[in-house]
Enzyme design. Structure first.
Site, mmCIF file in Angstrom:
data_model
loop_
_atom_site.group_PDB
_atom_site.id
_atom_site.type_symbol
_atom_site.label_atom_id
_atom_site.label_comp_id
_atom_site.label_asym_id
_atom_site.label_seq_id
_atom_site.Cartn_x
_atom_site.Cartn_y
_atom_site.Cartn_z
ATOM 1 N N SER A 1 3.717 -3.704 -2.677
ATOM 2 C CA SER A 1 2.602 -4.123 -2.009
ATOM 3 C C SER A 1 1.565 -3.185 -1.197
ATOM 4 O O SER A 1 0.780 -3.706 -0.624
ATOM 5 C CB SER A 1 2.900 -5.159 -1.055
ATOM 6 O OG SER A 1 3.657 -6.281 -1.703
ATOM 7 N N ASP B 1 2.358 8.765 3.013
ATOM 8 C CA ASP B 1 3.198 7.669 3.041
ATOM 9 C C ASP B 1 4.538 8.218 3.678
ATOM 10 O O ASP B 1 4.925 7.780 4.670
ATOM 11 C CB ASP B 1 3.312 7.156 1.681
ATOM 12 C CG ASP B 1 2.315 6.331 1.243
ATOM 13 O OD1 ASP B 1 1.242 6.292 1.900
ATOM 14 O OD2 ASP B 1 2.313 5.983 -0.220
ATOM 15 N N TYR C 1 -7.927 5.256 -9.774
ATOM 16 C CA TYR C 1 -7.707 6.280 -8.717
ATOM 17 C C TYR C 1 -8.187 7.737 -9.398
ATOM 18 O O TYR C 1 -8.634 8.532 -8.923
ATOM 19 C CB TYR C 1 -6.005 6.517 -8.552
ATOM 20 C CG TYR C 1 -5.759 7.229 -7.393
ATOM 21 C CD1 TYR C 1 -5.935 6.825 -5.983
ATOM 22 C CD2 TYR C 1 -5.070 8.610 -7.686
ATOM 23 C CE1 TYR C 1 -5.620 7.978 -5.100
ATOM 24 C CE2 TYR C 1 -4.868 9.446 -6.659
ATOM 25 C CZ TYR C 1 -4.848 9.136 -5.588
ATOM 26 O OH TYR C 1 -4.566 9.898 -4.367
ATOM 27 N N HIS D 1 -8.844 6.817 0.810
ATOM 28 C CA HIS D 1 -9.497 7.501 -0.242
ATOM 29 C C HIS D 1 -10.010 8.745 0.090
ATOM 30 O O HIS D 1 -11.030 9.380 -0.468
ATOM 31 C CB HIS D 1 -10.300 6.745 -1.334
ATOM 32 C CG HIS D 1 -9.559 5.838 -2.047
ATOM 33 N ND1 HIS D 1 -9.199 6.415 -3.379
ATOM 34 C CD2 HIS D 1 -9.508 4.282 -2.173
ATOM 35 C CE1 HIS D 1 -8.483 5.435 -3.960
ATOM 36 N NE2 HIS D 1 -8.725 4.087 -3.164
ATOM 37 N N ILE D 2 -9.661 9.171 1.226
ATOM 38 C CA ILE D 2 -10.265 10.649 1.650
ATOM 39 C C ILE D 2 -9.224 11.638 1.898
ATOM 40 O O ILE D 2 -9.305 12.925 2.040
ATOM 41 C CB ILE D 2 -11.301 10.344 2.887
ATOM 42 C CG1 ILE D 2 -10.471 9.959 4.188
ATOM 43 C CG2 ILE D 2 -12.379 9.931 2.679
ATOM 44 C CD1 ILE D 2 -11.305 10.030 5.301
ATOM 45 N N GLU E 1 8.887 12.201 -4.943
ATOM 46 C CA GLU E 1 8.160 10.942 -5.399
ATOM 47 C C GLU E 1 7.147 11.620 -6.604
ATOM 48 O O GLU E 1 7.195 11.050 -7.741
ATOM 49 C CB GLU E 1 7.438 10.297 -4.455
ATOM 50 C CG GLU E 1 6.405 9.132 -4.791
ATOM 51 C CD GLU E 1 6.815 8.060 -4.269
ATOM 52 O OE1 GLU E 1 7.486 7.731 -3.455
ATOM 53 O OE2 GLU E 1 5.947 7.051 -4.865
ATOM 54 N N LEU F 1 2.784 -1.074 1.302
ATOM 55 C CA LEU F 1 3.398 -0.782 2.315
ATOM 56 C C LEU F 1 4.220 0.343 2.391
ATOM 57 O O LEU F 1 4.943 0.514 3.273
ATOM 58 C CB LEU F 1 3.981 -2.152 3.264
ATOM 59 C CG LEU F 1 2.824 -3.391 3.146
ATOM 60 C CD1 LEU F 1 3.617 -4.692 3.886
ATOM 61 C CD2 LEU F 1 1.537 -3.022 4.277
ATOM 62 N N SER F 2 4.360 0.902 1.338
ATOM 63 C CA SER F 2 5.195 2.243 1.137
ATOM 64 C C SER F 2 6.680 1.945 1.094
ATOM 65 O O SER F 2 7.293 2.647 1.869
ATOM 66 C CB SER F 2 4.705 2.996 2.045
ATOM 67 O OG SER F 2 3.843 4.013 1.776
ATOM 68 N N SER G 1 8.676 2.640 -0.940
ATOM 69 C CA SER G 1 8.973 3.708 -1.633
ATOM 70 C C SER G 1 9.258 4.948 -1.019
ATOM 71 O O SER G 1 10.388 5.539 -0.775
ATOM 72 C CB SER G 1 8.179 4.038 -3.086
ATOM 73 O OG SER G 1 7.080 4.632 -2.474
HETATM 74 P P1 ADP Z 1 5.320 0.601 -2.468
HETATM 75 O O1 ADP Z 1 5.736 1.802 -2.010
HETATM 76 O O2 ADP Z 1 3.864 0.375 -2.429
HETATM 77 O O3 ADP Z 1 6.237 -0.644 -1.819
HETATM 78 P P2 ADP Z 1 5.990 1.422 -5.039
HETATM 79 O O4 ADP Z 1 5.993 1.049 -6.314
HETATM 80 O O5 ADP Z 1 5.615 2.797 -4.688
HETATM 81 O O6 ADP Z 1 5.409 0.511 -3.952
HETATM 82 O O7 ADP Z 1 7.740 1.406 -4.650
HETATM 83 C C1 ADP Z 1 8.593 0.308 -4.989
HETATM 84 C C2 ADP Z 1 9.863 0.604 -5.460
HETATM 85 O O8 ADP Z 1 10.532 1.359 -4.253
HETATM 86 C C3 ADP Z 1 10.643 -0.616 -5.786
HETATM 87 O O9 ADP Z 1 10.390 -0.977 -7.138
HETATM 88 C C4 ADP Z 1 12.153 -0.093 -5.611
HETATM 89 O O10 ADP Z 1 12.521 0.742 -7.000
HETATM 90 C C5 ADP Z 1 11.974 1.045 -4.681
HETATM 91 N N1 ADP Z 1 12.324 0.120 -3.367
HETATM 92 C C6 ADP Z 1 11.596 0.025 -2.283
HETATM 93 N N2 ADP Z 1 12.238 -0.758 -1.575
HETATM 94 C C7 ADP Z 1 13.630 -1.060 -1.938
HETATM 95 C C8 ADP Z 1 14.836 -1.600 -1.215
HETATM 96 N N3 ADP Z 1 14.811 -2.147 -0.191
HETATM 97 N N4 ADP Z 1 15.970 -1.510 -2.127
HETATM 98 C C9 ADP Z 1 15.797 -0.860 -3.312
HETATM 99 N N5 ADP Z 1 14.820 -0.270 -3.798
HETATM 100 C C10 ADP Z 1 13.631 -0.354 -3.026
HETATM 101 MG MG MG Z 2 4.850 3.667 -2.958
#
Ligand code: ADP
Ligand code: MG
Length: 382
Positions: free
Chosen positions: A120, A169, A219, A30-31, A157, A122-123, A125
């Site tokens: 979760s 990320d 946030y 958060h910084i 994003e 762990l990025s 996305s």
């Molecule tokens: P985080 O980045 O913390 O895991 P987010 O909500 O930002 O959570 O991103 C999760 C989204 O990214 C999933 O709901 C999906 O749409 C996409 N995604 C992540 N990994 C995969 C994967 N292996 N296959 C398809 N989509 C994925």
């Molecule tokens: Mg994400």
């Protein structure tokens, strides 16, 4: 969109495998939006990407963890987010951004296979975005500038997906290095690789399995409170225009009369100091000091910034008290997602047993524990 009949067609010419790592932030929470430093690592959990050229001009997207698959013509790349496209919006956003940047896009199959938990913290996305961009540029034979690739994916994003994340990320997934943490200033994008060598210890990632429901409103609230602290300090001439909250020192903060705003500022200033100390400790191979800084970071996030919660507190504080653990803290934006712990390798089994049992008793949830190494970020794997 066309029918899906010719998905996974056999008009394939080449076949290369790539890996987009997940990431976890070791310290500096958060910084980023207060001018501070973060220190993520790329982890061994991530997404495999397989690229196959197609003779026709179609783009086909497939993921082993989702039912939805998509096929569309490379001449007709969707130009905006569409809920119908589900997870495919992430790679589509990247394909669209690269196309807009002048990359020639031909037909291909792109399939993903992941062991990185989604949603979760762990990025996943950022992993899928950076992986997609890396694959397309590599296949086109273009030079890849990893910091620029991270910026492109953050823009996807922010603008295509509509999630207002910072740069950490995507930057971590693109630029992290094996056995190193990435010390990054999110404003200047200046970074340094700091050795992260754990010898007899391992980094455990503990997934709370708690959905991060409060996260968006909290946030924005914390961001506003940080801005208010900055405004007060500038008005009192403790900081100059253009400086950030992390530039204040602990003595300056005492002039803030509102106890909540003062606590928020105290977290921001103290956390940035902890990141600097943590980097020094890692350079010296001093994991005990690093562990103590993790504990202090958690306490500050819990008490001063108030972004933890029962689940993350139970994980971090239980971990801190188990023999063989040097330190533990929540990681990511908070309220759910993951915590991390530095644990002696020989104690991992007993640690995991005690932690899981305690967590289930207190929260009614089953946590997941992953043993993680600091890996290279996005890369070719064959
Ligand atoms: P985080 O980045 O913390 O895991 P987010 O909500 O930002 O959570 O991103 C999760 C989204 O990214 C999933 O709901 C999906 O749409 C996409 N995604 C992540 N990994 C995969 C994967 N292996 N296959 C398809 N989509 C994925
Ligand atoms: Mg994400």
């Amino acid at each position: 969109m066309m029918s899906l009949d010719n998905i996974k067609s056999d008009n394939i010419e080449s076949d290369t495998h790539y890996f987009g790592s997940g990431r976890v932030n070791l310290i500096g929470e958060h910084i980023d939006y207060n001018g501070g430093l973060v220190m993520p690592i790329a982890i061994n959990l991530g997404i495999k990407g397989q690229y196959k050229e197609r003779k026709d001009n179609n783009i086909c997207l497939y993921s082993s963890s989702h039912q939805k698959q998509i096929i569309f013509s490379a001449d007709n790349i969707p130009s905006q987010y569409d809920p119908e496209n589900d997870w495919c919006n992430y790679p589509i956003g990247v394909i669209h951004a690269l196309y807009n940047d002048g990359l020639k896009i031909n037909g291909f199959d792109l399939s993903f296979d992941s062991n990185l938990p989604e949603g979760s913290g762990l990025s996943s996305s950022a992993a899928i975005e950076v992986l997609t961009a890396y694959i397309l540029l590599h296949q086109a034979g273009n030079p890849i500038h990893l910091p620029a690739l991270a910026v492109l994916c953050q823009k996807v994003e922010n603008e295509f997906i509509g999630v207002k994340c910072g740069i950490m990320d995507q930057f971590a997934v693109a630029n992290c290095k094996k056995d190193h943490a990435l010390l990054l200033n999110c404003n200047t994008l200046k970074y340094e690789h700091v050795p992260f060598e754990l010898d007899d210890y391992s980094l455990l990632v503990m997934n709370s399995k708690k959905p991060r429901s409060l996260i968006k409103s909290a946030y924005n609230e914390r961001k506003a409170e940080s801005e208010e602290a900055l405004r007060i300090l500038i008005e009192a001439r403790k900081l100059n225009q253009g400086q950030y909250l992390v530039d204040a020192d602990m003595a300056d903060i005492s002039i803030i009369t509102d106890p909540t705003i003062r606590k928020r500022a105290r977290h921001v200033v103290s956390e940035n100091i902890r990141v600097r100390h943590a980097a020094t400790a890692l350079r010296m191979g001093d994991l005990h000091t690093f562990g103590r800084l993790m504990n202090a970071s958690h306490q500050s996030l819990k008490e001063d910034y108030e972004v933890s919660g029962l689940e993350l507190d139970t994980l971090a504080e239980t971990a801190q008290n188990i023999i063989g653990c040097l330190g533990a803290r929540m990681t990511g934006a908070g309220f759910g997602g993951c915590a991390i712990a530095l644990v002696q390798k020989k104690s991992i089994e007993s640690f995991s047993k005690i932690l899981s049992h305690r967590y289930l008793t207190v929260t009614g949830l089953n946590c997941e524990i992953y043993e993680c190494q600091a890996e290279d970020g996005v890369r070719i794997i064959n």
